[in-house]
Structure formats: C-alpha cells, structure tokens
Motif scaffolding. Structure first.
Motif, PDB file in Angstrom:
ATOM      1  N   VAL A  13      -5.634  -1.871  27.655  1.00 39.52           N
ATOM      2  CA  VAL A  13      -4.417  -2.655  27.796  1.00 39.52           C
ATOM      3  C   VAL A  13      -4.641  -3.924  26.978  1.00 39.52           C
ATOM      4  O   VAL A  13      -5.533  -4.718  27.281  1.00 39.52           O
ATOM      5  N   ASP A  14      -3.859  -4.107  25.924  1.00 36.36           N
ATOM      6  CA  ASP A  14      -4.037  -5.255  25.041  1.00 36.36           C
ATOM      7  C   ASP A  14      -3.252  -6.467  25.550  1.00 36.36           C
ATOM      8  O   ASP A  14      -2.081  -6.356  25.932  1.00 36.36           O
ATOM      9  N   HIS A  15      -3.907  -7.621  25.531  1.00 32.40           N
ATOM     10  CA  HIS A  15      -3.275  -8.909  25.820  1.00 32.40           C
ATOM     11  C   HIS A  15      -3.329  -9.703  24.519  1.00 32.40           C
ATOM     12  O   HIS A  15      -4.410  -9.999  24.013  1.00 32.40           O
ATOM     13  N   VAL A  16      -2.165 -10.007  23.967  1.00 35.98           N
ATOM     14  CA  VAL A  16      -2.077 -10.533  22.608  1.00 35.98           C
ATOM     15  C   VAL A  16      -1.460 -11.928  22.609  1.00 35.98           C
ATOM     16  O   VAL A  16      -0.427 -12.161  23.254  1.00 35.98           O
ATOM     17  N   TRP A  17      -2.099 -12.845  21.878  1.00 36.00           N
ATOM     18  CA  TRP A  17      -1.548 -14.182  21.664  1.00 36.00           C
ATOM     19  C   TRP A  17      -1.339 -14.373  20.165  1.00 36.00           C
ATOM     20  O   TRP A  17      -2.270 -14.198  19.371  1.00 36.00           O
ATOM     21  N   ARG A  18      -0.122 -14.717  19.771  1.00 36.78           N
ATOM     22  CA  ARG A  18       0.190 -14.981  18.368  1.00 36.78           C
ATOM     23  C   ARG A  18       0.303 -16.487  18.173  1.00 36.78           C
ATOM     24  O   ARG A  18       1.032 -17.162  18.896  1.00 36.78           O
ATOM     25  N   ALA A  30      -1.556 -23.438  21.539  1.00 32.69           N
ATOM     26  CA  ALA A  30      -0.421 -22.713  22.109  1.00 32.69           C
ATOM     27  C   ALA A  30      -0.168 -21.437  21.308  1.00 32.69           C
ATOM     28  O   ALA A  30      -0.372 -21.390  20.096  1.00 32.69           O
ATOM     29  N   GLY A  31       0.285 -20.397  22.003  1.00 31.48           N
ATOM     30  CA  GLY A  31       0.598 -19.144  21.343  1.00 31.48           C
ATOM     31  C   GLY A  31       1.668 -18.388  22.096  1.00 31.48           C
ATOM     32  O   GLY A  31       2.028 -18.746  23.221  1.00 31.48           O
ATOM     33  N   ARG A  32       2.171 -17.350  21.475  1.00 33.89           N
ATOM     34  CA  ARG A  32       3.187 -16.496  22.090  1.00 33.89           C
ATOM     35  C   ARG A  32       2.506 -15.247  22.621  1.00 33.89           C
ATOM     36  O   ARG A  32       1.837 -14.524  21.881  1.00 33.89           O
ATOM     37  N   TYR A  33       2.683 -14.953  23.917  1.00 32.34           N
ATOM     38  CA  TYR A  33       1.942 -13.884  24.581  1.00 32.34           C
ATOM     39  C   TYR A  33       2.759 -12.596  24.674  1.00 32.34           C
ATOM     40  O   TYR A  33       3.976 -12.622  24.890  1.00 32.34           O
ATOM     41  N   SER A  34       2.060 -11.464  24.516  1.00 31.34           N
ATOM     42  CA  SER A  34       2.643 -10.159  24.801  1.00 31.34           C
ATOM     43  C   SER A  34       1.541  -9.225  25.257  1.00 31.34           C
ATOM     44  O   SER A  34       0.352  -9.506  25.079  1.00 31.34           O
ATOM     45  N   THR A  35       1.912  -8.126  25.860  1.00 31.35           N
ATOM     46  CA  THR A  35       0.923  -7.144  26.296  1.00 31.35           C
ATOM     47  C   THR A  35       1.429  -5.749  25.988  1.00 31.35           C
ATOM     48  O   THR A  35       2.649  -5.524  25.878  1.00 31.35           O
ATOM     49  N   GLY A  36       0.500  -4.801  25.817  1.00 28.82           N
ATOM     50  CA  GLY A  36       0.892  -3.435  25.496  1.00 28.82           C
ATOM     51  C   GLY A  36      -0.332  -2.553  25.333  1.00 28.82           C
ATOM     52  O   GLY A  36      -1.471  -2.999  25.549  1.00 28.82           O
ATOM     53  N   PRO A  37      -0.146  -1.304  24.929  1.00 26.78           N
ATOM     54  CA  PRO A  37      -1.263  -0.365  24.821  1.00 26.78           C
ATOM     55  C   PRO A  37      -2.086  -0.587  23.567  1.00 26.78           C
ATOM     56  O   PRO A  37      -1.581  -1.032  22.537  1.00 26.78           O
ATOM     57  N   GLY A  38      -3.376  -0.279  23.662  1.00 26.49           N
ATOM     58  CA  GLY A  38      -4.267  -0.363  22.517  1.00 26.49           C
ATOM     59  C   GLY A  38      -5.543   0.418  22.781  1.00 26.49           C
ATOM     60  O   GLY A  38      -5.576   1.361  23.572  1.00 26.49           O
ATOM     61  N   GLY A  39      -6.629  -0.015  22.167  1.00 28.34           N
ATOM     62  CA  GLY A  39      -7.870   0.752  22.164  1.00 28.34           C
ATOM     63  C   GLY A  39      -7.886   1.645  20.938  1.00 28.34           C
ATOM     64  O   GLY A  39      -6.874   2.291  20.614  1.00 28.34           O
ATOM     65  N   LYS A  40      -9.006   1.678  20.228  1.00 33.13           N
ATOM     66  CA  LYS A  40      -9.049   2.413  18.972  1.00 33.13           C
ATOM     67  C   LYS A  40      -8.675   3.882  19.146  1.00 33.13           C
ATOM     68  O   LYS A  40      -7.938   4.452  18.347  1.00 33.13           O
ATOM     69  N   GLY A  41      -9.204   4.507  20.197  1.00 30.18           N
ATOM     70  CA  GLY A  41      -8.906   5.914  20.397  1.00 30.18           C
ATOM     71  C   GLY A  41      -7.426   6.170  20.609  1.00 30.18           C
ATOM     72  O   GLY A  41      -6.837   7.062  19.988  1.00 30.18           O
ATOM     73  N   PHE A  42      -6.821   5.386  21.497  1.00 28.55           N
ATOM     74  CA  PHE A  42      -5.396   5.579  21.792  1.00 28.55           C
ATOM     75  C   PHE A  42      -4.545   5.282  20.565  1.00 28.55           C
ATOM     76  O   PHE A  42      -3.620   6.037  20.241  1.00 28.55           O
TER      77      PHE A  42
END
Length: 321
Positions: A13-18, A30-42
């Motif tokens: 589960v990726d937690h991303v800050w831009r 400060a950054g803009r947050y989003s979350t979603g699927p990840g992992g190299k295999g997936f």
C-alpha cells in the motif's frame, strides 16, 4: 486459470507525498498526500495485464485492508492472485515525488518478507504452464530462487528484475534468469557485489557499448542483460550464442519522447510490458519487445502513481500507432 505471464513478488500500500523538492535530512516540508496500490510485483503484474497478457500474481498478503485492496484491484484489472495468507501486515511504501518527477521510496516489507518457498513450490503447475515468469527482489531471495528454478526446469522464459539495488542476491540466482533487467544503480550494485567491478551508477550510461557489453557478460554468461537508463533509454546485451532474433549482440534503444509527470513505477512498467510482449510473440526479435516496453514505460510516466498509472496499451496498439 492458466496465464502466459506469472509475476512473483511484492504488494505494497503506497503512501505518496508530492512536493516541490525531495526532503533533506532534518527538514519538514509541505506536500500533497495520496495513497494507492504499489509494490514492484503488483505494479509489474498490472503492467503485464494491461499490456495484453493473461497474468497471475503470486504474493503474500495480510488479513487487513491492504490485502483486501490487492484482491479487489486484481479482480478489477482482470488478473488472478495466488496469495499466501500471512499474519504479518500487508506491505507498505512511503514515496516522495518532487516537481521534476524524481522520487525516493522507503518500504515496510510486512507480508512480502513472509512469502515462503513452500507456497511457491505449491504453484509448480502454474509456473510450468506460463510462457514467462517474472520476479524481483522485494521478497525473500530463497523464494525467488525457487520460483525461477521451477520455471527454468519447465523450459519457461525467466526474467529477473534485480531491484531494489540494496536487496540481497546471489550469482546462482542471477544465472537462473534468461533475462536480467537492472537499472543503472542496480547494475552497478550487482557488479560490485558479484564480480568485483567498481563502477559508479552515474557513469553507466556514458560507457561505450563495447565496455558496457563486456561488463554485462561478466555478470551473466549466457543470459541477456537489459540495463534501463531512465531518460537515456535502454542498453541490451546478449550472449554471442543467443541473440534472441537480434542482428547484433549489443545495442541501445533511445527513450521515448513523453511529457514526464511522475517516474514512480516506470521500471515496473517496462518489466511488465517486456514480459507481456515476449509472452504474446516469443518468436519476434528481442528488440521489438524492448521497443514496446520502452513505449509502455514512457506512457506510464505521463500519469501520477505507480500501478494506477500503467496504461492500457498492447503490442497491437503499438503496431497500429
């Protein structure tokens, strides 16, 4: 379900800050947050499926919302899951992306570190029935070695994305790969670890073709090495006795001209698309697969995210472009 591509590896589960720039040590920005699927295999499984190949993803998941996310998204994208149940939490990733599309990533392996040799061996029929088996190094090295060995025994094409660069590996594992696909950082790390060659990652792309080819041959004797070089493109090195339909033992393919927004997952896009192309037309010259994977990876950088950024783009689409 039979699949032409089987991917063995990780889901996070990726937690991303831009943010405008990547955070320096001690800094709070400060950054803009989003979350979603990840992992190299997936990511690679999504890429292979969206590139047109029937795909199964072999992984380990926790009994938690992250695991439920993986199952739901796999069903949505139309590929199968063979998931080992783990008491560990589903893997996580923390990602920072700057305004130039560069990123830094920290992962919490969780269930990914619990993917077992026994579970992979139980997938023997699945692995033997594939055309291509693809793995990375975000899962235990002995588990990945078992998967590639089973595929090799069945005559299935094996592809190892030796990533991340600091993951453990062995020369025996590398020799189980028909195709090895490091980026320049991973390539430099493998050279230092396994053949005693000290090459700075920043210098890899600038090496002349003959020198880079010679280094690839030291790393794997009979396999093909594909070194991805980001904005510079790709370098391909074959063993002289197995050119995979190409006219020469080594060459470069330039990067696609795209409007880069986010490079997160671009390497995974390349690997998944490369395997999908091989699986769909194994008789084609290898350069054709590389060119398609390059196009696919380039398109993935034009959207934000990792798995969610993988385009729906098949080799037939590329031919009709």
């Amino acid at each position: 379900m039979s699949s032409s591509v089987v991917v063995v590896g990780s889901f996070n589960v990726d937690h991303v800050w831009r943010c405008e720039s990547l955070p320096a040590p001690g800094a709070t920005i400060a950054g803009r947050y989003s979350t979603g699927p990840g992992g190299k295999g997936f990511n690679q499984a999504v890429a292979a499926r969206r590139a047109g190949a029937p795909t199964t993803f072999v992984c380990a998941l926790g009994d938690d919302p992250g695991g439920a996310m993986a199952r739901g998204l796999a069903a949505q994208d139309g590929f199968a899951l063979a998931a080992e149940a783990s008491t560990e939490p589903t893997g996580t990733g923390g990602i920072y992306v700057d305004s130039r599309g560069r990123n830094t990533i920290v992962i919490g392996p969780g269930a990914n570190a619990a993917l077992s040799v026994d579970f992979v061996q139980a997938q023997r029929a699945l692995l033997a029935g594939a055309k291509v088996v693809l793995a990375q190094l975000e899962s235990p090295v002995e588990t990945i070695e078992a998967a590639l060995a089973l595929a090799r025994q069945a005559g299935v094409t094996t592809v190892l994305n030796a990533a991340p660069a600091d993951a453990p590996s062995s020369i025996g594992l590398l020799k189980l790969a028909d195709v090895l696909t490091p980026n320049e950082t991973e390539f430099a790390a493998l050279l230092g670890r396994h053949v005693g060659e000290r090459v700075d990652a920043d210098d890899v792309a600038a090496l002349d073709g003959a020198s880079l080819h010679a280094l690839c041959r030291k790393l794997v004797g009979n396999g093909t090495v594909v070194v991805t070089l980001g904005s510079v493109g790709v370098f391909v090195s074959h063993a002289e006795e197995n050119l995979r339909g190409d006219a020469q033992p080594y060459y470069r393919v330039g990067a696609e001209q795209v409007q880069v927004l986010d490079t997160t997952g671009a390497g995974d896009a390349f690997n998944g698309a490369l395997c999908a192309s091989i699986a769909q037309d194994g008789e084609a010259a290898f350069i054709r697969h590389v060119r398609f994977a390059n196009q696919f990876a380039g398109r993935s950088t034009e959207k934000e995210g990792a798995a969610v950024a993988m385009p729906h783009f098949t080799p037939d689409d590329a031919e009709n472009k």
